[in-house]
Design a protein around this motif. Structure first.
Motif, PDB file in Angstrom:
ATOM      1  N   LYS A 171       0.838  -1.207   0.000  1.00 20.84           N
ATOM      2  CA  LYS A 171       0.000   0.000   0.000  1.00 20.84           C
ATOM      3  C   LYS A 171       0.873   1.257   0.000  1.00 20.84           C
ATOM      4  O   LYS A 171       0.603   2.213  -0.729  1.00 20.84           O
ATOM      5  N   ILE A 172       1.899   1.244   0.823  1.00 24.82           N
ATOM      6  CA  ILE A 172       2.792   2.403   0.888  1.00 24.82           C
ATOM      7  C   ILE A 172       3.524   2.587  -0.438  1.00 24.82           C
ATOM      8  O   ILE A 172       3.688   3.708  -0.926  1.00 24.82           O
ATOM      9  N   VAL A 173       3.943   1.487  -1.042  1.00 34.88           N
ATOM     10  CA  VAL A 173       4.611   1.560  -2.345  1.00 34.88           C
ATOM     11  C   VAL A 173       3.674   2.157  -3.386  1.00 34.88           C
ATOM     12  O   VAL A 173       4.060   3.035  -4.167  1.00 34.88           O
ATOM     13  N   ARG A 174       2.436   1.693  -3.391  1.00 38.15           N
ATOM     14  CA  ARG A 174       1.448   2.212  -4.342  1.00 38.15           C
ATOM     15  C   ARG A 174       1.254   3.719  -4.163  1.00 38.15           C
ATOM     16  O   ARG A 174       1.237   4.481  -5.134  1.00 38.15           O
ATOM     17  N   GLY A 175       1.137   4.156  -2.932  1.00 36.62           N
ATOM     18  CA  GLY A 175       0.949   5.576  -2.674  1.00 36.62           C
ATOM     19  C   GLY A 175       2.118   6.413  -3.149  1.00 36.62           C
ATOM     20  O   GLY A 175       1.938   7.472  -3.758  1.00 36.62           O
ATOM     21  N   PHE A 176       3.338   5.928  -2.901  1.00 35.35           N
ATOM     22  CA  PHE A 176       4.515   6.689  -3.323  1.00 35.35           C
ATOM     23  C   PHE A 176       4.654   6.709  -4.836  1.00 35.35           C
ATOM     24  O   PHE A 176       5.072   7.718  -5.415  1.00 35.35           O
ATOM     25  N   ARG A 177       4.327   5.623  -5.478  1.00 34.78           N
ATOM     26  CA  ARG A 177       4.427   5.609  -6.937  1.00 34.78           C
ATOM     27  C   ARG A 177       3.438   6.588  -7.560  1.00 34.78           C
ATOM     28  O   ARG A 177       3.708   7.158  -8.622  1.00 34.78           O
ATOM     29  N   LEU A 178       2.309   6.789  -6.902  1.00 40.41           N
ATOM     30  CA  LEU A 178       1.342   7.763  -7.403  1.00 40.41           C
ATOM     31  C   LEU A 178       1.837   9.191  -7.181  1.00 40.41           C
ATOM     32  O   LEU A 178       1.779  10.027  -8.086  1.00 40.41           O
ATOM     33  N   THR A 179       2.331   9.477  -5.993  1.00 43.10           N
ATOM     34  CA  THR A 179       2.725  10.853  -5.684  1.00 43.10           C
ATOM     35  C   THR A 179       4.015  11.263  -6.386  1.00 43.10           C
ATOM     36  O   THR A 179       4.273  12.460  -6.534  1.00 43.10           O
ATOM     37  N   TYR A 180       4.818  10.305  -6.819  1.00 44.68           N
ATOM     38  CA  TYR A 180       6.074  10.648  -7.484  1.00 44.68           C
ATOM     39  C   TYR A 180       5.931  10.740  -9.000  1.00 44.68           C
ATOM     40  O   TYR A 180       6.922  10.876  -9.712  1.00 44.68           O
ATOM     41  N   GLN A 181       4.707  10.671  -9.496  1.00 42.61           N
ATOM     42  CA  GLN A 181       4.501  10.888 -10.924  1.00 42.61           C
ATOM     43  C   GLN A 181       4.723  12.362 -11.257  1.00 42.61           C
ATOM     44  O   GLN A 181       4.631  13.235 -10.399  1.00 42.61           O
ATOM     45  N   ARG A 182       4.967  12.625 -12.526  1.00 39.28           N
ATOM     46  CA  ARG A 182       5.074  14.020 -12.958  1.00 39.28           C
ATOM     47  C   ARG A 182       3.704  14.614 -13.248  1.00 39.28           C
ATOM     48  O   ARG A 182       3.540  15.829 -13.281  1.00 39.28           O
ATOM     49  N   LYS A 183       2.732  13.754 -13.477  1.00 35.17           N
ATOM     50  CA  LYS A 183       1.348  14.190 -13.640  1.00 35.17           C
ATOM     51  C   LYS A 183       0.477  13.293 -12.776  1.00 35.17           C
ATOM     52  O   LYS A 183       0.677  12.078 -12.747  1.00 35.17           O
ATOM     53  N   ILE A 184      -0.469  13.888 -12.092  1.00 33.94           N
ATOM     54  CA  ILE A 184      -1.338  13.107 -11.223  1.00 33.94           C
ATOM     55  C   ILE A 184      -2.749  13.674 -11.301  1.00 33.94           C
ATOM     56  O   ILE A 184      -2.949  14.892 -11.288  1.00 33.94           O
ATOM     57  N   SER A 185      -3.724  12.795 -11.416  1.00 36.52           N
ATOM     58  CA  SER A 185      -5.119  13.227 -11.512  1.00 36.52           C
ATOM     59  C   SER A 185      -5.703  13.408 -10.113  1.00 36.52           C
ATOM     60  O   SER A 185      -5.145  12.948  -9.114  1.00 36.52           O
ATOM     61  N   ARG A 186      -6.842  14.079 -10.061  1.00 31.10           N
ATOM     62  CA  ARG A 186      -7.492  14.288  -8.769  1.00 31.10           C
ATOM     63  C   ARG A 186      -7.905  12.951  -8.149  1.00 31.10           C
ATOM     64  O   ARG A 186      -7.793  12.753  -6.935  1.00 31.10           O
ATOM     65  N   ALA A 187      -8.375  12.033  -9.005  1.00 37.23           N
ATOM     66  CA  ALA A 187      -8.778  10.714  -8.505  1.00 37.23           C
ATOM     67  C   ALA A 187      -7.586   9.986  -7.881  1.00 37.23           C
ATOM     68  O   ALA A 187      -7.729   9.292  -6.867  1.00 37.23           O
ATOM     69  N   GLU A 188      -6.401  10.149  -8.474  1.00 37.70           N
ATOM     70  CA  GLU A 188      -5.206   9.506  -7.926  1.00 37.70           C
ATOM     71  C   GLU A 188      -4.774  10.148  -6.611  1.00 37.70           C
ATOM     72  O   GLU A 188      -4.260   9.464  -5.720  1.00 37.70           O
ATOM     73  N   VAL A 189      -4.988  11.457  -6.485  1.00 35.45           N
ATOM     74  CA  VAL A 189      -4.681  12.119  -5.214  1.00 35.45           C
ATOM     75  C   VAL A 189      -5.591  11.581  -4.115  1.00 35.45           C
ATOM     76  O   VAL A 189      -5.148  11.302  -2.992  1.00 35.45           O
ATOM     77  N   VAL A 190      -6.871  11.423  -4.447  1.00 33.81           N
ATOM     78  CA  VAL A 190      -7.826  10.872  -3.474  1.00 33.81           C
ATOM     79  C   VAL A 190      -7.429   9.449  -3.096  1.00 33.81           C
ATOM     80  O   VAL A 190      -7.450   9.066  -1.919  1.00 33.81           O
ATOM     81  N   GLU A 191      -7.051   8.656  -4.102  1.00 33.52           N
ATOM     82  CA  GLU A 191      -6.627   7.279  -3.832  1.00 33.52           C
ATOM     83  C   GLU A 191      -5.385   7.257  -2.945  1.00 33.52           C
ATOM     84  O   GLU A 191      -5.283   6.449  -2.014  1.00 33.52           O
ATOM     85  N   THR A 192      -4.440   8.149  -3.232  1.00 34.19           N
ATOM     86  CA  THR A 192      -3.217   8.217  -2.432  1.00 34.19           C
ATOM     87  C   THR A 192      -3.528   8.517  -0.975  1.00 34.19           C
ATOM     88  O   THR A 192      -2.986   7.882  -0.061  1.00 34.19           O
ATOM     89  N   HIS A 193      -4.402   9.489  -0.752  1.00 36.57           N
ATOM     90  CA  HIS A 193      -4.742   9.866   0.622  1.00 36.57           C
ATOM     91  C   HIS A 193      -5.419   8.710   1.354  1.00 36.57           C
ATOM     92  O   HIS A 193      -5.109   8.429   2.525  1.00 36.57           O
TER      93      HIS A 193
END
Length: 318
Positions: free
Chosen positions: A104-126
């Motif tokens: 889960k932590i790996v998934r969250g970091f891979r999302l936040t370290y993208q150069r582009k991130i969607s709002r849905a991905e920010v919600v998923e990360t949180h």
């Protein structure tokens, strides 16, 4: 950058059972402390064995973590290990419930370290980080005072990653890597050792002035010339040497794949014994600037001297 180092230190010390253990606690009761003795040694060997399969774009590959962890293990090595290789190398070693928490932590970091991130991905990360934070307390800390030191500030910081992404953008743009690189570059440019701080200040001003001019007048920055012998095939793809001097007949499954492609593109049917021929190129520059290499040249090197870069995913080529 520092968050990565702190999490790397936290989880590795937990999994190896080297984190401080209170007198009222016992390492023998830690179900997560599995990287010990022979398992730890073999795990380190597996980490080092991955090096030939990491492209050079991954910078410094992780060394044998069992032998080099106390020998200046770099932040980039920790990043690649914890958030890149770890899920594959730790599968079947960590107990499943701890492995799922780690993923889960790996998934969250891979999302936040993208150069582009969607709002849905920010919600998923949180959501992921909130769940991971709560699960850490259940799985590791277990509400025991003797394990309170497990709950470090770096773990709490996960709760702020998504909100800060909304405020500042993806982590790739405000992480410490850029600043560290800039400090290194400016340090290399310092020549006046009698007055280094003034020299450093002037170099910084010069860079700011040049960047401002390039921003105002983009034509000041000429387009880079293609290397001799390379060929621009469009779409941001550039073929680079080495190159076959003469066309080579392609047989087997590779030839069949090329034949199927030609039939699909030309809408023609080729005879059963048709053997395509073409000239091979050793390298392909991708639109993002990275270089993909073909097996033709890579296989001519010893495995320990190769950083394989021939596994790429493209949506459409030519």
């Amino acid at each position: 950058m520092h968050l990565i180092l702190n999490l790397f230190d936290l989880f590795l010390s937990l999994w190896t059972g080297t984190i401080d253990c209170d007198v009222s606690d016992s390492v023998a009761e830690w179900l997560w402390a599995v990287l010990v003795d022979e398992i730890w040694e073999k795990h380190g060997e597996r980490v080092a064995a991955v090096t030939p399969y990491l492209p050079g774009s991954f910078d410094r590959p992780p060394r044998n973590i069992a032998k080099k962890i106390n020998s200046g293990y770099k932040a980039q090595e920790g990043l690649t290990y914890l958030f890149g290789l770890g899920p594959g190398l730790l599968y079947g070693i960590l107990p499943e419930v701890y492995f799922r928490h780690y993923c889960k932590i790996v998934r969250g970091f891979r999302l936040t370290y993208q150069r582009k991130i969607s709002r849905a991905e920010v919600v998923e990360t949180h959501q992921i980080f909130c769940e991971a934070h709560e699960e850490f307390e259940d799985l590791y800390y277990q509400r025991k005072v003797s394990r309170l030191h497990f709950c470090r500030q770096s773990l709490h910081n996960l709760l702020h990653e998504a909100p800060e992404t909304i405020r500042l953008g993806p982590g790739a743009y405000h992480s410490q890597w850029t600043m560290e690189r800039t400090i290194g570059n400016l340090g290399e440019e310092m020549k006046q050792h009698s007055d280094p701080y003034t020299n450093l200040s002037r170099r910084g001003i010069r860079h700011a002035q040049v960047n401002a001019l390039k921003s105002l007048i983009p034509d000041l920055e000429p387009d880079p010339e293609l290397p001799r012998g390379s060929e621009d095939v469009g779409g941001g793809y550039i073929l680079k040497r080495a190159k076959d001097e003469f066309s080579q007949v392609i047989r087997g499954v590779q030839g069949d794949a090329i034949k199927d492609y030609l039939e699909a593109v030309t809408e023609e049917t080729y005879p059963e014994g048709f053997l395509p021929s073409l000239q091979r190129w050793a390298r392909l520059q991708l639109p993002n600037g990275q270089i993909a290499r073909g097996a033709w040249k890579e296989k001519q090197k010893a495995l320990h001297k190769v950083r394989m870069a021939r596994n790429v995913r493209v949506g459409r080529f030519l």
